[in-house]
Enzyme design. Structure first.
Site, PDB file in Angstrom:
ATOM      1  N   GLY A  31       4.203   1.583  -0.647  1.00 58.94           N
ATOM      2  CA  GLY A  31       5.087   1.664  -1.803  1.00 58.94           C
ATOM      3  C   GLY A  31       4.351   2.104  -3.052  1.00 58.94           C
ATOM      4  O   GLY A  31       4.837   2.938  -3.824  1.00 58.94           O
ATOM      5  N   GLY A  73       1.999   7.440   6.378  1.00 63.34           N
ATOM      6  CA  GLY A  73       0.989   6.400   6.284  1.00 63.34           C
ATOM      7  C   GLY A  73       0.168   6.484   5.010  1.00 63.34           C
ATOM      8  O   GLY A  73       0.637   6.927   3.957  1.00 63.34           O
ATOM      9  N   ARG A  85       0.817  -1.219   0.000  1.00 67.53           N
ATOM     10  CA  ARG A  85       0.000   0.000   0.000  1.00 67.53           C
ATOM     11  C   ARG A  85       0.847   1.263   0.000  1.00 67.53           C
ATOM     12  O   ARG A  85       0.621   2.173  -0.797  1.00 67.53           O
ATOM     13  CB  ARG A  85      -0.925  -0.008   1.216  1.00 67.53           C
ATOM     14  CG  ARG A  85      -2.006   1.070   1.167  1.00 67.53           C
ATOM     15  CD  ARG A  85      -3.017   0.858   2.266  1.00 67.53           C
ATOM     16  NE  ARG A  85      -4.153   1.737   2.105  1.00 67.53           N
ATOM     17  CZ  ARG A  85      -5.205   1.744   2.914  1.00 67.53           C
ATOM     18  NH1 ARG A  85      -5.254   0.902   3.938  1.00 67.53           N
ATOM     19  NH2 ARG A  85      -6.207   2.583   2.717  1.00 67.53           N
ATOM     20  N   ASN A 122      11.194   0.704   7.693  1.00 68.40           N
ATOM     21  CA  ASN A 122      11.542   0.975   9.091  1.00 68.40           C
ATOM     22  C   ASN A 122      12.652   0.059   9.581  1.00 68.40           C
ATOM     23  O   ASN A 122      12.517  -0.609  10.605  1.00 68.40           O
ATOM     24  CB  ASN A 122      10.308   0.825   9.985  1.00 68.40           C
ATOM     25  CG  ASN A 122       9.346   1.989   9.852  1.00 68.40           C
ATOM     26  OD1 ASN A 122       9.755   3.130   9.668  1.00 68.40           O
ATOM     27  ND2 ASN A 122       8.057   1.705   9.930  1.00 68.40           N
ATOM     28  N   GLU A 170       5.517   8.738  18.914  1.00 63.85           N
ATOM     29  CA  GLU A 170       4.158   8.441  18.457  1.00 63.85           C
ATOM     30  C   GLU A 170       3.455   7.469  19.411  1.00 63.85           C
ATOM     31  O   GLU A 170       2.274   7.629  19.723  1.00 63.85           O
ATOM     32  CB  GLU A 170       4.237   7.850  17.048  1.00 63.85           C
ATOM     33  CG  GLU A 170       2.920   7.467  16.420  1.00 63.85           C
ATOM     34  CD  GLU A 170       3.143   6.803  15.070  1.00 63.85           C
ATOM     35  OE1 GLU A 170       2.807   5.607  14.946  1.00 63.85           O
ATOM     36  OE2 GLU A 170       3.676   7.471  14.168  1.00 63.85           O
ATOM     37  N   TYR A 171       4.192   6.460  19.897  1.00 61.58           N
ATOM     38  CA  TYR A 171       3.616   5.517  20.864  1.00 61.58           C
ATOM     39  C   TYR A 171       3.074   6.269  22.072  1.00 61.58           C
ATOM     40  O   TYR A 171       1.959   6.013  22.547  1.00 61.58           O
ATOM     41  CB  TYR A 171       4.687   4.528  21.344  1.00 61.58           C
ATOM     42  CG  TYR A 171       4.957   3.344  20.462  1.00 61.58           C
ATOM     43  CD1 TYR A 171       4.983   3.448  19.077  1.00 61.58           C
ATOM     44  CD2 TYR A 171       5.239   2.107  21.017  1.00 61.58           C
ATOM     45  CE1 TYR A 171       5.268   2.360  18.283  1.00 61.58           C
ATOM     46  CE2 TYR A 171       5.527   0.999  20.228  1.00 61.58           C
ATOM     47  CZ  TYR A 171       5.545   1.136  18.858  1.00 61.58           C
ATOM     48  OH  TYR A 171       5.833   0.047  18.071  1.00 61.58           O
ATOM     49  N   LYS A 210      13.755   8.234  12.529  1.00 60.48           N
ATOM     50  CA  LYS A 210      12.412   7.686  12.373  1.00 60.48           C
ATOM     51  C   LYS A 210      12.063   6.751  13.535  1.00 60.48           C
ATOM     52  O   LYS A 210      10.902   6.690  13.975  1.00 60.48           O
ATOM     53  CB  LYS A 210      12.312   6.923  11.048  1.00 60.48           C
ATOM     54  CG  LYS A 210      10.950   6.273  10.778  1.00 60.48           C
ATOM     55  CD  LYS A 210       9.803   7.267  10.816  1.00 60.48           C
ATOM     56  CE  LYS A 210       8.510   6.758  10.188  1.00 60.48           C
ATOM     57  NZ  LYS A 210       8.119   5.406  10.497  1.00 60.48           N
ATOM     58  N   ASP A 268       7.032  -6.158  -7.448  1.00 64.34           N
ATOM     59  CA  ASP A 268       6.587  -6.805  -6.224  1.00 64.34           C
ATOM     60  C   ASP A 268       6.478  -8.294  -6.517  1.00 64.34           C
ATOM     61  O   ASP A 268       6.059  -8.672  -7.628  1.00 64.34           O
ATOM     62  CB  ASP A 268       5.220  -6.251  -5.788  1.00 64.34           C
ATOM     63  CG  ASP A 268       4.856  -6.660  -4.376  1.00 64.34           C
ATOM     64  OD1 ASP A 268       5.032  -5.841  -3.452  1.00 64.34           O
ATOM     65  OD2 ASP A 268       4.400  -7.818  -4.179  1.00 64.34           O
TER      66      ASP A 268
END
Length: 302
Positions: free
Chosen positions: A12, A123, A10, A95, A180-181, A173, A30
């Site tokens: 990529g 995202g 999604r 990541n 973010e957590y 990152k 892919d």
């Protein structure tokens, strides 16, 4: 500019489509045929193999990897290495652990191949809004690829930048995701408190909408929280199971290594782990302890 995108999941595929929309030529690969077919329907030229992908790109080639962190990156690099030439550029936009990135960059440098690490945030909204890009690697190579990063970012001159040498992009990152957590956990706890205060019958979507404008806690995370509550106020069908993809763990480990106190990020990670305990031995033992020392009642399981 010409680019090969390896990995058409999604994110990529969204990144590839955004680049195509800005006039760049993207060839994608892919291993999944369905992913390739979906990408083709979005004006992305696809190749059936990595060999054919590389063959369609002119030296000095630029390939962007959007594959899962860990062994998948190493195996993809091992497959690509014999196909590449000196001066080609590989960008890891996933990541990956920054320590793995530094190892890979050193290995590829021995073959004359440039390796950039690009921490990528945005995202599913990145296709429309743009991506935040934290890039590590050779400054001259980053500058040469400025048109790609500028096209992916929210604005050509903001939301992206080279943050340091190899590993720095993924390190940044990693910390971003750790923060973010903590932010997500704070929002979740606050809304849970309001939801439990039944006598006020609070409309949580209304509260979220009020906070989105002018409040000191306004943020994009609050925006999407408001969307989630609007579409499913009682969160019906959502299991109380929160996954983690690794970056929070790495951030906590790094904080320990650096002797930096990071209790909020650490506890938010532990809460995610706790969410997965459907039959907690620790909680049962706590109840048994209370019964032993104080005679407190123990709720029996059905």
């Amino acid at each position: 500019m010409e680019l090969g995108m390896v990995g058409l999941g999604r994110m990529g595929a969204n990144m590839a489509e955004r680049l195509v929309g800005h006039g760049h030529h993207v060839v994608g690969f892919d291993p999944g045929e369905r992913a390739r077919d979906a990408a083709s329907s979005r004006r992305i030229v696809t190749a059936p193999s990595l060999v054919e992908l590389v063959a369609q790109l002119l030296p000095q080639r630029v390939l962007w990897l959007m594959v899962p962190a860990g062994e998948a990156v190493d195996s993809t690099l091992a497959e690509l290495l014999p196909l590449l030439s000196e001066g080609d550029v590989l960008i890891d936009g996933g990541n990956s652990n920054y320590k793995d990135t530094m190892r890979r960059a050193a290995m590829l440098a021995g073959h004359g191949i440039h390796y950039l690490d690009c921490g990528t945030s945005g995202g599913i909204w990145g296709l429309k809004e743009g991506y935040s890009l934290m890039i590590g690697g050779d400054e001259a190579v980053v500058e040469r690829l400025r048109p790609l990063f500028a096209a992916l970012a929210p604005d050509p001159d903001s939301g992206w930048g080279r943050v340091g040498p190899s590993g720095a992009g993924h390190f940044t990152k990693m910390v971003h995701n750790g923060i973010e957590y903590g932010m997500m956990q704070a929002y979740a706890e606050g809304f849970a408190i309001m939801q439990r205060k039944s006598e006020f019958a609070l409309d949580l979507h209304q509260v979220a909408q009020i906070w989105r404008h002018g409040s000191v806690v306004r943020s994009w995370l609050l925006d999407i929280t408001a969307n989630a509550i609007e579409h499913n106020p009682r969160l019906e069908g959502v299991a109380p199971f929160v996954a983690d993809s690794g970056e929070g763990r790495w951030t906590v480990a790094e904080a320990i290594d650096l002797d930096v106190s990071a209790p909020v990020i650490t506890l938010s990670l532990l809460e995610r782990l706790r969410s997965r305990e459907s039959d907690s031995y620790a909680d049962k033992l706590l109840a048994a302890m209370r019964n032993e020392f104080g005679g407190h009642a123990v709720k029996r399981s059905e």
